[in-house]
Write an enzyme that holds these catalytic residues in place. Sequence first.
Site, PDB file in Angstrom:
ATOM      1  NE  ARG A  72      46.305  43.343  53.582  1.00  0.00           N
ATOM      2  CZ  ARG A  72      46.495  44.705  53.113  1.00  0.00           C
ATOM      3  NH1 ARG A  72      46.593  45.737  53.620  1.00  0.00           N
ATOM      4  NH2 ARG A  72      46.335  44.431  51.656  1.00  0.00           N
TER       5      ARG A  72
ATOM      6  NE  ARG B  58      47.107  54.133  49.959  1.00  0.00           N
ATOM      7  CZ  ARG B  58      46.214  53.985  48.704  1.00  0.00           C
ATOM      8  NH1 ARG B  58      45.452  54.934  47.998  1.00  0.00           N
ATOM      9  NH2 ARG B  58      46.140  52.926  48.040  1.00  0.00           N
TER      10      ARG B  58
ATOM     11  NE  ARG C 235      26.299  36.998  49.530  1.00  0.00           N
ATOM     12  CZ  ARG C 235      25.038  37.174  49.873  1.00  0.00           C
ATOM     13  NH1 ARG C 235      23.936  36.346  49.989  1.00  0.00           N
ATOM     14  NH2 ARG C 235      24.439  38.683  50.084  1.00  0.00           N
TER      15      ARG C 235
ATOM     16  NE  ARG D 140      30.808  47.311  43.154  1.00  0.00           N
ATOM     17  CZ  ARG D 140      31.746  46.940  42.445  1.00  0.00           C
ATOM     18  NH1 ARG D 140      33.092  47.612  42.964  1.00  0.00           N
ATOM     19  NH2 ARG D 140      31.727  45.872  41.847  1.00  0.00           N
TER      20      ARG D 140
ATOM     21  CD  GLU E  72      28.225  45.024  41.970  1.00  0.00           C
ATOM     22  OE1 GLU E  72      28.617  45.922  40.849  1.00  0.00           O
ATOM     23  OE2 GLU E  72      29.194  44.375  42.779  1.00  0.00           O
TER      24      GLU E  72
ATOM     25  CE1 TYR F 244      36.412  38.414  42.410  1.00  0.00           C
ATOM     26  CE2 TYR F 244      38.661  38.746  43.037  1.00  0.00           C
ATOM     27  CZ  TYR F 244      37.634  39.167  42.123  1.00  0.00           C
ATOM     28  OH  TYR F 244      37.470  40.176  41.726  1.00  0.00           O
TER      29      TYR F 244
ATOM     30  CG  ASP G 282      41.406  41.120  41.230  1.00  0.00           C
ATOM     31  OD1 ASP G 282      40.050  41.224  41.031  1.00  0.00           O
ATOM     32  OD2 ASP G 282      41.896  41.487  42.174  1.00  0.00           O
TER      33      ASP G 282
HETATM   34  P1  FAD Z   1      34.437  33.557  33.524  1.00  0.00           P
HETATM   35  O1  FAD Z   1      34.709  35.128  33.017  1.00  0.00           O
HETATM   36  O2  FAD Z   1      33.384  33.198  34.481  1.00  0.00           O
HETATM   37  O3  FAD Z   1      34.507  32.704  32.414  1.00  0.00           O
HETATM   38  C1  FAD Z   1      33.759  31.282  32.455  1.00  0.00           C
HETATM   39  C2  FAD Z   1      32.817  31.090  31.176  1.00  0.00           C
HETATM   40  O4  FAD Z   1      32.562  29.826  31.236  1.00  0.00           O
HETATM   41  C3  FAD Z   1      31.491  31.821  31.254  1.00  0.00           C
HETATM   42  O5  FAD Z   1      31.458  32.713  30.127  1.00  0.00           O
HETATM   43  C4  FAD Z   1      30.492  30.953  31.387  1.00  0.00           C
HETATM   44  O6  FAD Z   1      29.287  31.205  30.557  1.00  0.00           O
HETATM   45  C5  FAD Z   1      31.376  29.722  30.647  1.00  0.00           C
HETATM   46  N1  FAD Z   1      30.566  28.490  31.140  1.00  0.00           N
HETATM   47  C6  FAD Z   1      30.609  27.935  32.208  1.00  0.00           C
HETATM   48  N2  FAD Z   1      30.024  26.750  32.312  1.00  0.00           N
HETATM   49  C7  FAD Z   1      29.659  26.365  31.018  1.00  0.00           C
HETATM   50  C8  FAD Z   1      29.195  25.331  30.497  1.00  0.00           C
HETATM   51  N3  FAD Z   1      28.565  24.267  30.987  1.00  0.00           N
HETATM   52  N4  FAD Z   1      29.131  25.289  29.059  1.00  0.00           N
HETATM   53  C9  FAD Z   1      29.665  26.314  28.327  1.00  0.00           C
HETATM   54  N5  FAD Z   1      30.164  27.321  28.852  1.00  0.00           N
HETATM   55  C10 FAD Z   1      30.203  27.432  30.006  1.00  0.00           C
HETATM   56  N6  FAD Z   1      38.737  41.503  38.370  1.00  0.00           N
HETATM   57  C11 FAD Z   1      39.621  42.493  38.297  1.00  0.00           C
HETATM   58  O7  FAD Z   1      41.056  42.315  37.845  1.00  0.00           O
HETATM   59  N7  FAD Z   1      39.267  43.878  38.412  1.00  0.00           N
HETATM   60  C12 FAD Z   1      37.980  44.011  38.834  1.00  0.00           C
HETATM   61  O8  FAD Z   1      37.783  45.247  39.066  1.00  0.00           O
HETATM   62  C13 FAD Z   1      37.201  42.931  38.968  1.00  0.00           C
HETATM   63  N8  FAD Z   1      35.798  43.178  39.214  1.00  0.00           N
HETATM   64  C14 FAD Z   1      34.806  42.399  39.299  1.00  0.00           C
HETATM   65  C15 FAD Z   1      33.739  42.637  39.857  1.00  0.00           C
HETATM   66  C16 FAD Z   1      32.804  41.645  39.777  1.00  0.00           C
HETATM   67  C17 FAD Z   1      31.482  41.794  40.380  1.00  0.00           C
HETATM   68  C18 FAD Z   1      33.175  40.027  39.711  1.00  0.00           C
HETATM   69  C19 FAD Z   1      32.273  39.004  39.997  1.00  0.00           C
HETATM   70  C20 FAD Z   1      34.539  39.908  39.210  1.00  0.00           C
HETATM   71  C21 FAD Z   1      35.288  40.945  39.220  1.00  0.00           C
HETATM   72  N9  FAD Z   1      36.655  40.666  38.756  1.00  0.00           N
HETATM   73  C22 FAD Z   1      37.560  41.798  38.705  1.00  0.00           C
HETATM   74  C23 FAD Z   1      37.040  39.090  38.420  1.00  0.00           C
HETATM   75  C24 FAD Z   1      36.976  38.917  36.866  1.00  0.00           C
HETATM   76  O9  FAD Z   1      35.515  39.097  36.432  1.00  0.00           O
HETATM   77  C25 FAD Z   1      37.352  37.422  36.711  1.00  0.00           C
HETATM   78  O10 FAD Z   1      39.010  37.612  37.046  1.00  0.00           O
HETATM   79  C26 FAD Z   1      37.623  36.846  35.408  1.00  0.00           C
HETATM   80  O11 FAD Z   1      36.402  37.259  34.862  1.00  0.00           O
HETATM   81  C27 FAD Z   1      37.543  35.248  35.426  1.00  0.00           C
HETATM   82  O12 FAD Z   1      37.615  34.817  34.293  1.00  0.00           O
HETATM   83  P2  FAD Z   1      37.317  33.252  33.926  1.00  0.00           P
HETATM   84  O13 FAD Z   1      37.600  33.155  32.634  1.00  0.00           O
HETATM   85  O14 FAD Z   1      37.986  32.584  35.093  1.00  0.00           O
HETATM   86  O15 FAD Z   1      35.664  33.317  34.436  1.00  0.00           O
END
Ligand code: FAD
Length: 371
Positions: free
Chosen positions: A172, A176, A249, A280, A300, A348, A350
């Site tokens: 979708r 708005r 990606r 962006r 980006e 994915y 947030d």
């Molecule tokens: P991550 O932040 O990726 O943490 C995982 C960590 O594990 C990383 O630091 C990595 O280095 C580490 N790691 C991986 N493998 C190893 C290894 N072998 N040994 C040691 N360390 C390791 N969310 C929102 O709510 N609002 C937004 O506006 C928003 N914008 C976004 C924009 C972009 C471009 C992207 C990509 C994401 C966005 N998000 C947003 C989503 C948000 O980034 C995620 O929800 C969040 O960062 C996920 O946290 P995480 O701990 O799961 O993963």
Amino acid sequence: MYNYDYLIVGCGLYGSIFAYEAKKRGKKCLVIDKRNHIGGNIYTKEVENINVHEYGAHIFHTNNKEVWDYVNQFAEFNRYTNSPVAIYKDEIYNLPFNMNTFNKLWGVKTPKEAKRKIEEQLKERKIDYPKNLEEQAISLIGKDVYEKLVKGYTEKQWGTRATELPAFIIKRLPVRFTYDNNYFNDKYQGIPIGGYTKIIEKILEGIEVRLNSDFFKNRVEFENLADKIVFTGMIDEFYDYKFGALEYRSLSFEHEILNEENHQGNAVVNYTEYEVPYTRIIEHKHFEYGTQPKTVITKEYPAKWHKGYEPYYPINNEKNNLLYKKYKELADKEEKVIFGGRLGLYRYFDMHNVIEEVLKCVEKNLCTEEV
Ligand code: FAD
């Protein structure tokens, strides 16, 4: 027997909150990350006194009061409301698609006029069974919005022409019929004053963290350090890609300091033409209403992912979901390892979803122990 109760691989939002909750319950934790900073993808870095979102714009938004209250214990949030604008060939439009967008596109002033215009557009190219993303988008919103605001952006994001992308990607398109440029419908929204890194610093207070430490470089040693492991890295890498690599990606970010106070007048500007290579430009100071003399912008660029590149967006198509299922079957049999976060669960998320997920995981793994 072990030095730690939990080894937490990954110092992003998931790993950090797990460590915080475990510590609160008397567990001894070690958090490691292969990067040279804490916070994972929500990391912000101070440049010219501006908090720069190093891995893309991050706006916190949620409808879940529990999550909002939870995150507010670590930071004060400002009143930032995400209202991006889109540039298509020097024309500027408001997002998400709303009365401001329709007025600019067609000169219509009332919701009735806008609805009539959309209906006309839908009739012009009636599509009953959309075969691809292009047909799906046109069947939802009509040709004008699609061609100016959806087509180029989506093609850049996916690196594929819209006629070759499956229809299901766009289920979708938010429309708005009010003059409201707020991108999200959520009740709570904002940016933490002082940046996201401050939140993670606060969460990790009193917890041992080792940066520049890749789990796979010293796997046996790390495995022998703790009774349990919370793994937030890539699940396929954990199993040495034995069934094949999951696809993503990727993105690349180009940061620039500019000697001007206000470059684009908005935090987020989308470029919706295919010919402009980035999707962006972020001007970070506007997230916090900054008045610094200089500004920092980030372009980006979407990028093809190869092994070794930063995996940003999982490609949850049928092929990858089946592959993930195989890894998950192995993961479910693990007694010592808990998989979490966007890479461990190949989804994915947030930030508010991450908090919901990690609190569920805490409930399952840490709360049952207490009984
Ligand atoms: P991550 O932040 O990726 O943490 C995982 C960590 O594990 C990383 O630091 C990595 O280095 C580490 N790691 C991986 N493998 C190893 C290894 N072998 N040994 C040691 N360390 C390791 N969310 C929102 O709510 N609002 C937004 O506006 C928003 N914008 C976004 C924009 C972009 C471009 C992207 C990509 C994401 C966005 N998000 C947003 C989503 C948000 O980034 C995620 O929800 C969040 O960062 C996920 O946290 P995480 O701990 O799961 O993963």
